[in-house]
Scaffold this motif. Structure first.
Motif: not given
Ligand code: ADP
Ligand code: MG
Length: 299
Positions: A39-52, A181-191, A196-199
């Motif tokens: 799961t590509i996750a980060n509750q911030k928008g516009g950090v590059g989740k979809t691009s990644s 719940v569906a994933a085994k791994e989380v990938l977090i993109p950080i801008q 960036a580290l807030e949240g």
């Protein structure tokens, strides 16, 4: 002071691109032992989740692996970037999550990249967040649907999917919970920018909650630094800080800020097909290679 022309940032970048191009040319990636679900996750928008999500997926597919992108963001940005039809009449993840449609009936092949599949999101998904509340096993619906898809493919004698990448909306509602719940791994993109580290600590707490209550296998396996601008001191500071906190999870490869990456979606493409030799495309391909090789090391 004389400046050695070989030591300017531009020269360094050209040199690195050249090395990457050589290293990646014709590279065939080793398939992981089992299907890896991210799961590509980060509750911030516009950090590059979809691009990644879409560029890593295309890069993995280019390496010869079979990859599925699951779009559970009602905005459907990942579907758009992969050139997948997702107007409101198309069967989508909404039908899967709310109406129990099998995922094999919504998955579409990406027109530009072989072995790249997408389960699209339509705007109906924005209602799913509420409709899911009253359904049985509401947190497990995506997990069950993916398990069913992998089984259906297996029964049909189809080629196994090596990577599933789930693109999430920028919030922690039931869609994101389903993804975690569906994933085994989380990938977090950080801008690599201010705040960036807030949240991030909130995100890690949420992952921990899901791990404790719903998915004991879940781990933040990968952190990816995106929109890195090598000319600013700030980007370097953010990168350094992230690496200090997450030495094992942070990929060595950083994704640069690149106009090509931001242009590609408006052509219904990933940067990997839009401009294959651009710095951004090469960075995503190098990152995908690293992500895949880490799996082999971790067993
Ligand atoms: P999210 O899915 O987290 O909201 P996106 O991937 O949609 O983030 O990215 C947000 C915006 O930033 C988009 O307009 C995208 O094109 C742009 N973008 C993403 N990654 C890069 C990059 N490496 N360089 C330049 N622009 C980028
Ligand atoms: Mg997005």
């Amino acid at each position: 002071m004389a400046v050695d022309p070989n030591e300017t940032p531009l020269m360094r970048q050209l040199q690195r691109d050249h090395e990457r191009r050589r290293e990646l040319e014709g590279a065939v990636f080793e398939p992981p032992a089992q299907t890896r679900i991210f799961t590509i996750a980060n509750q911030k928008g516009g950090v590059g989740k979809t691009s990644s999500a879409v560029n890593m997926a295309a890069a993995l597919a280019l390496g010869g692996l079979r990859v599925l992108v699951v779009d559970v963001d009602p905005q459907g940005n990942a579907s758009t970037a992969l050139g997948i039809d997702h107007h409101s009449e198309v069967s989508s993840m909404y039908d899967v999550l709310v109406d129990d449609m099998p995922m094999k009936d919504v998955v579409q092949p990406c027109p530009d990249v072989e072995n790249l599949l997408c389960a699209p999101a339509t705007i109906e998904l924005s209602g799913a967040e509420i409709e899911l509340v009253s359904l049985v096993a509401r947190e497990n619906r995506l997990k069950n649907a993916i398990a069913q898809l992998l089984e259906d493919l297996d029964k049909a004698g189809a080629r196994r999917i090596d990577y599933v990448l789930i693109d999430c909306p920028p919030s922690l509602g039931l869609l994101t919970v389903n993804a975690l719940v569906a994933a085994k791994e989380v990938l977090i993109p950080i801008q690599c920018e201010y705040y960036a580290l807030e949240g991030l600590s909130q995100l890690l707490k949420n992952v921990e909650l899901i791990r404790t209550h719903l998915n004991p296998q879940l781990a933040v396996s990968t952190i990816m630094l995106t929109m890195f601008d090598g000319r600013t001191r700030l980007a370097a500071q953010v990168a350094e800080e992230v690496r200090e906190h997450f030495p094992d999870q942070t990929l060595n490869v950083t994704i640069p800020r690149s106009v090509r990456i931001s242009e590609a979606p408006s052509y219904g493409q990933t940067v990997i097909t839009y401009d294959p030799s651009s710095t951004g495309a090469l960075a995503y391909r190098a990152a995908a290679k690293e992500l895949n090789e880490r799996a082999a090391q971790q067993g």
